[in-house]
Design an enzyme around this catalytic site. Structure first.
Site, short mmCIF file in Angstrom:
data_model
loop_
_atom_site.label_atom_id
_atom_site.label_comp_id
_atom_site.label_asym_id
_atom_site.label_seq_id
_atom_site.Cartn_x
_atom_site.Cartn_y
_atom_site.Cartn_z
N SER A 177 0.86 -1.19 0.00
CA SER A 177 0.00 0.00 0.00
C SER A 177 0.90 1.23 0.00
CB SER A 177 -0.84 -0.02 1.29
OG SER A 177 -1.47 1.21 1.48
N TYR A 190 -1.66 -0.72 10.54
CA TYR A 190 -1.75 -1.07 9.11
C TYR A 190 -0.46 -0.64 8.39
CZ TYR A 190 -3.76 -1.22 4.35
OH TYR A 190 -4.01 -1.49 3.01
N1 NAD Z 1 -8.75 -0.92 -0.80
C1 NAD Z 1 -7.76 -0.07 -0.67
O1 NAD Z 1 -7.94 1.14 -0.57
C2 NAD Z 1 -6.35 -0.57 -0.65
C3 NAD Z 1 -5.30 0.34 -0.84
C4 NAD Z 1 -4.00 -0.10 -0.82
C5 NAD Z 1 -3.73 -1.45 -0.61
N2 NAD Z 1 -4.77 -2.31 -0.44
C6 NAD Z 1 -4.45 -3.71 -0.18
O2 NAD Z 1 -4.99 -4.49 -1.23
C7 NAD Z 1 -5.31 -5.79 -0.73
C8 NAD Z 1 -6.72 -6.16 -1.13
O3 NAD Z 1 -7.59 -5.24 -0.52
P1 NAD Z 1 -9.12 -5.07 -0.95
O4 NAD Z 1 -9.36 -3.63 -1.06
O5 NAD Z 1 -9.45 -5.96 -2.06
O6 NAD Z 1 -9.81 -5.57 0.42
P2 NAD Z 1 -11.11 -6.46 0.66
O7 NAD Z 1 -11.44 -6.28 2.10
O8 NAD Z 1 -12.13 -6.15 -0.36
O9 NAD Z 1 -10.56 -7.95 0.39
C9 NAD Z 1 -9.66 -8.56 1.26
C10 NAD Z 1 -9.87 -10.06 1.20
O10 NAD Z 1 -8.94 -10.66 2.11
C11 NAD Z 1 -9.62 -11.69 2.81
N3 NAD Z 1 -8.99 -11.96 4.10
C12 NAD Z 1 -8.96 -11.18 5.21
N4 NAD Z 1 -8.32 -11.81 6.21
C13 NAD Z 1 -7.91 -13.00 5.71
C14 NAD Z 1 -7.21 -14.09 6.28
N5 NAD Z 1 -6.82 -14.08 7.55
N6 NAD Z 1 -6.94 -15.16 5.48
C15 NAD Z 1 -7.36 -15.18 4.20
N7 NAD Z 1 -8.04 -14.18 3.62
C16 NAD Z 1 -8.32 -13.10 4.37
C17 NAD Z 1 -11.04 -11.15 2.99
O11 NAD Z 1 -11.98 -12.19 3.29
C18 NAD Z 1 -11.28 -10.48 1.65
O12 NAD Z 1 -11.84 -11.38 0.71
C19 NAD Z 1 -5.09 -5.74 0.78
O13 NAD Z 1 -3.84 -6.29 1.10
C20 NAD Z 1 -5.10 -4.26 1.07
O14 NAD Z 1 -4.38 -3.95 2.24
C21 NAD Z 1 -6.06 -1.92 -0.46
#
Ligand code: NAD
Length: 309
Positions: A177, A190
């Site tokens: 991120s 985070y």
């Molecule tokens: N959405 C944002 O703004 C953003 C920005 C930068 C980085 N990210 C990163 O991108 C990645 C995906 O994020 P997203 O926005 O799709 O989030 P999201 O919450 O939509 O999806 C995350 C997924 O991870 C799964 N998950 C959570 N804990 C888990 C565990 N212990 N074991 C297995 N699966 C697990 C959840 O069930 C979910 O399906 C993450 O690593 C997040 O930190 C997101």
């Protein structure tokens, strides 16, 4: 005194190689790098049950890859599996795995090796966020952030990297991120876990380079907020330079970076400038800029994802 010709020769080689690598980079900013073929590659995506993970699965399906989907949420993961099959993928395997538990990662990983084969593209995407000011973060949630956002990467690398090294073929993708590059108000745990994920991925990359394992590639992804459920409620103080990203756009960029074997992907591009400014500006000036861009208040409206487990 006789000049030290070896060091002169070494210096010339160093300068020549540096110049060539700079020219190569310059060339590839003008024309796109060639894209690799991922048809038939075994792609494992953690956190495939929603958000970016699901979209990544759909894109890799359209590229003919074999998909291994991991998520803690079985129903959501099965739903992704169904969507990916409907999109035409013939080999898709869904596993319920709690990536925060080392034992779970190791046991599901050995099941994957037996039932599917050697994973050649590993995408560590699963993530969680607490979203509170530090002293209001419950200890267990802070531990969970580290377990999912960082420590899971240690266990998945341990499980799948040896076969990649043996085959001198593999790609390690870390979904970190922009909060893994710059500290953010109300994201202390985070940010720390995402900094750790970046540092770990970069260090293993250095290891593969030092050991001349040139068939192992690394991509480290550092996006600003994306409009998935995870960060529901956040806002940007400067939509022109720091827009909230559309998930489709983010995933297209991630796929491009993987196929072109780019090491770093920051998005939007202004993140590159922010990282540079942070390293050269006096702290006071950087904070004035951060305040102007609204960076200190990004999390004020944070709600986060609805609990589905
Ligand atoms: N959405 C944002 O703004 C953003 C920005 C930068 C980085 N990210 C990163 O991108 C990645 C995906 O994020 P997203 O926005 O799709 O989030 P999201 O919450 O939509 O999806 C995350 C997924 O991870 C799964 N998950 C959570 N804990 C888990 C565990 N212990 N074991 C297995 N699966 C697990 C959840 O069930 C979910 O399906 C993450 O690593 C997040 O930190 C997101």
């Amino acid at each position: 005194m006789t000049p030290n010709w070896k060091s002169v020769e070494e210096m010339l080689i160093f300068l020549g190689k540096s110049l060539l690598s700079l020219l190569e980079s310059l060339l590839f900013t003008i024309i796109p790098r060639p894209r690799k073929n991922v048809a038939g590659e075994i792609v494992l995506i953690t956190g495939a049950g929603g958000g970016l993970g699901r979209l990544l699965a759909l894109k890799f399906a359209s590229l003919g890859s074999v998909l291994v989907l991991w998520d803690i949420n079985e129903d959501q993961n099965e739903e992704t599996c169904k969507l990916v099959q409907e999109a035409g993928a013939t080999r898709v395997y869904a596993y319920t795995c709690d990536c925060s538990r080392k034992e779970d990662v190791y046991s599901v990983a050995s099941q994957v090796k037996k039932e599917v084969g050697d994973v050649s593209i590993l995408i560590n995407n699963a993530g969680v966020v607490t979203g509170k000011s530090f002293l209001n973060c419950p200890d267990d949630l802070m531990e969970k952030s580290f377990d999912v956002n960082f420590k899971a990467h240690l266990w998945t690398y341990k499980a799948f990297l040896p076969a990649m090294i043996a085959n001198n073929h593999g790609h390690l993708v870390c979904i970190s991120s922009s909060a893994g590059l710059i500290g953010v108000n109300k994201l202390a745990d985070y940010c720390a876990s995402k900094f750790a994920a970046c540092g770990f991925a970069e260090s293993v990359l250095a290891e593969t380079v030092a050991q001349k394992q040139n068939g192992i590639k690394t991509t480290i992804v550092c996006p600003f907020f994306i409009k998935t459920e995870m960060f529901t409620g956040v806002s940007t103080g400067c939509p022109f330079l720091l827009p909230l990203l559309e998930p489709e756009y983010a995933v297209t960029k991630i796929i491009d970076a993987i196929l072109q074997e780019k090491v770093y992907l920051y998005m939007p591009k202004f993140i590159y400038i922010m990282v540079f400014l942070r390293s050269i500006l006096p702290l006071k000036t950087a904070l004035i800029l951060a305040e102007y861009l609204g960076v200190l208040n990004l999390m004020d409206g944070f709600i986060g994802a609805k609990k589905k487990e």
